[in-house]
Write a protein that holds these residues in place. Structure first.
Motif, short mmCIF file in Angstrom:
data_model
loop_
_atom_site.label_atom_id
_atom_site.label_comp_id
_atom_site.label_asym_id
_atom_site.label_seq_id
_atom_site.Cartn_x
_atom_site.Cartn_y
_atom_site.Cartn_z
N ASN A 53 0.84 -1.21 0.00
CA ASN A 53 0.00 0.00 0.00
C ASN A 53 0.87 1.25 0.00
N ALA A 54 1.40 1.60 -1.16
CA ALA A 54 2.30 2.75 -1.27
C ALA A 54 1.62 4.05 -0.88
N GLU A 55 0.34 4.20 -1.21
CA GLU A 55 -0.37 5.45 -0.92
C GLU A 55 -0.52 5.66 0.58
N GLU A 56 -0.79 4.59 1.31
CA GLU A 56 -0.87 4.70 2.77
C GLU A 56 0.50 5.01 3.35
N TYR A 57 1.54 4.41 2.79
CA TYR A 57 2.91 4.70 3.24
C TYR A 57 3.22 6.19 3.12
N PHE A 58 2.93 6.78 1.96
CA PHE A 58 3.20 8.20 1.77
C PHE A 58 2.30 9.06 2.67
N ALA A 59 1.09 8.61 2.91
CA ALA A 59 0.20 9.35 3.81
C ALA A 59 0.80 9.41 5.21
N PHE A 60 1.35 8.30 5.69
CA PHE A 60 2.00 8.29 7.00
C PHE A 60 3.24 9.18 7.00
N ARG A 61 3.99 9.15 5.91
CA ARG A 61 5.19 10.01 5.82
C ARG A 61 4.81 11.48 5.96
N LEU A 62 3.75 11.87 5.25
CA LEU A 62 3.30 13.26 5.33
C LEU A 62 2.73 13.59 6.71
N ALA A 63 1.98 12.67 7.28
CA ALA A 63 1.38 12.91 8.59
C ALA A 63 2.46 13.13 9.65
N GLU A 64 3.52 12.32 9.59
CA GLU A 64 4.62 12.49 10.54
C GLU A 64 5.39 13.77 10.26
N ALA A 65 5.57 14.10 8.99
CA ALA A 65 6.34 15.29 8.63
C ALA A 65 5.62 16.58 9.00
N LEU A 66 4.29 16.55 9.05
CA LEU A 66 3.52 17.75 9.34
C LEU A 66 3.23 17.94 10.83
N LYS A 67 3.90 17.14 11.67
CA LYS A 67 3.85 17.36 13.11
C LYS A 67 4.97 18.32 13.50
N ARG A 68 4.74 19.11 14.52
CA ARG A 68 5.78 20.07 14.93
C ARG A 68 6.92 19.37 15.67
N PRO A 69 8.17 19.74 15.37
CA PRO A 69 8.55 20.67 14.30
C PRO A 69 8.38 20.04 12.92
N VAL A 70 7.85 20.78 12.00
CA VAL A 70 7.54 20.27 10.67
C VAL A 70 8.82 19.91 9.92
N LYS A 71 8.81 18.74 9.30
CA LYS A 71 9.95 18.29 8.48
C LYS A 71 9.68 18.74 7.04
N ASP A 72 10.01 19.98 6.76
CA ASP A 72 9.65 20.57 5.47
C ASP A 72 10.32 19.89 4.29
N ARG A 73 11.51 19.37 4.48
CA ARG A 73 12.19 18.67 3.39
C ARG A 73 11.35 17.48 2.92
N THR A 74 10.78 16.74 3.87
CA THR A 74 9.94 15.60 3.53
C THR A 74 8.63 16.05 2.89
N VAL A 75 8.02 17.07 3.46
CA VAL A 75 6.76 17.60 2.92
C VAL A 75 6.94 18.01 1.46
N ILE A 76 7.98 18.77 1.19
CA ILE A 76 8.24 19.24 -0.18
C ILE A 76 8.49 18.07 -1.12
N ARG A 77 9.36 17.15 -0.70
CA ARG A 77 9.73 16.04 -1.58
C ARG A 77 8.53 15.18 -1.93
N VAL A 78 7.73 14.80 -0.94
CA VAL A 78 6.60 13.91 -1.20
C VAL A 78 5.55 14.60 -2.05
N ILE A 79 5.21 15.83 -1.72
CA ILE A 79 4.16 16.52 -2.47
C ILE A 79 4.59 16.79 -3.91
N VAL A 80 5.81 17.24 -4.12
CA VAL A 80 6.28 17.51 -5.49
C VAL A 80 6.40 16.21 -6.28
N SER A 81 6.99 15.19 -5.68
CA SER A 81 7.25 13.95 -6.43
C SER A 81 5.98 13.16 -6.73
#
Length: 318
Positions: free
Chosen positions: A245-273
């Motif tokens: 389930n790749a889509e769920e994997y990326f959803a978890f990556r974004l959910a973790e990255a958007l917790k404070r402090p925000v991991k903007d590098r991950t947010v940018i990479r996942v959303i752009v890619s």
């Protein structure tokens, strides 16, 4: 479910007109961030590439260099990820994961485990050009053991890209091979796990895991947990999770990255890619794992032009 992007080719499209618009948005004192954002976040990569060429040819200047001089912070980093090639972005992120003390294993696995053969080959070329060392050498120097072996096998880009190339019995054979390499013996044949996980197509592996469960009477994720430990277990479980389930994997990556402090590098990479691939699907999964929408999390955890650009990319346009 078919992959659903949030970013589609812009039509009608005129690369020179867009290049002129971007130039005007940065010409003179001040920057028109609204126009800058509206153009770059509404064009797919191939269109942004054409715009960059048109900009260079007419103004004899690099679009990325001008954006760098007129923007800053996470907003600039997001625009940079949109303008530079995907393989350059990935190569830089891989280097970031391995430089200095410590290794960001999650970042390494995200990129290496979710890119196609051709993308991995392009990343390898970009890495060598940027850092003057082969990606494989960097991985060897920064990782070890079975974890390193799996990363190297994946980075080689030798996965069978054709999901129909194996006969129907091959999934059964591979499922049995994994069973014999793990639960059905004393000790674990890590080489066999690495071979199958790194060389079979993702679609085929999904079928293999189903056959494995039928044979072993246990889920592949549970089998890995019982058979392996440390970074190797984490790597094989992560790869299996992506296959299932790749889509769920990326959803978890974004959910973790958007917790404070925000991991903007991950947010940018996942959303752009993923914006031109399956980001709409990931958004659906995000709501399930985070219990709120991706847009709401972006609204809550980011700000200013950076927030606007992210919201545009995930599909909420005004």
């Amino acid at each position: 479910m078919p992959a659903r992007p949030t970013l589609h080719p812009h039509s009608p499209f005129n690369a020179q007109s867009d290049a002129d618009g971007l130039y005007k948005s940065m010409k003179g004192l001040g920057t028109d961030e609204k126009q800058l954002t509206s153009i770059l976040t509404a064009r797919v990569w191939k269109q942004r590439q054409e715009i960059s060429r048109a900009y260079q040819e007419k103004y004899r200047k690099s679009l990325l260099a001008d954006v760098k001089s007129d923007t800053s912070g996470d907003y600039y980093r997001l625009l940079k990820a949109l303008i530079q090639s995907p393989e350059v972005s990935d190569a830089k992120d891989l280097n970031y994961a391995m430089k200095g003390i410590g290794t960001d294993e999650d970042l390494l696995m995200e990129i290496l485990f979710t890119r196609t053969n051709s993308e991995l080959h392009n990343i390898d070329k970009a890495y060598l050009e940027l850092f003057k060392v082969p990606l494989s050498t960097a991985i060897k120097n920064d990782t070890s053991g079975d974890f390193r072996n799996l990363l190297l096998a994946i980075a080689a880009g030798k996965r069978d890209a054709n999901s129909t190339s194996y006969n129907p019995n091959q999934a059964i054979d591979d499922g049995k091979a994994l069973y014999d390499a793990g639960p059905n013996r004393l000790g674990t044949n890590m080489a066999k796990f690495t071979e199958i996980f790194s060389q079979r197509s993702m679609d085929h592996l999904w079928k293999v895991f189903h056959e494995f469960k039928m044979i072993a009477k246990m889920d592949i994720l549970d089998a890995i947990k019982s058979e392996m430990s440390g970074d190797a277990a984490k790597a094989f479980r992560t790869l299996a999770y992506i296959i299932l389930n790749a889509e769920e994997y990326f959803a978890f990556r974004l959910a973790e990255a958007l917790k404070r402090p925000v991991k903007d590098r991950t947010v940018i990479r996942v959303i752009v890619s993923r914006s031109e691939n399956d980001l709409a699907n990931i958004k659906d999964q995000f709501r399930k794992v985070a219990h709120k929408s991706l847009e709401t999390c972006i609204e809550d955890e980011t700000s200013s032009d950076y927030k606007t650009a992210l919201l545009d990319l995930v599909g909420r346009r005004k």
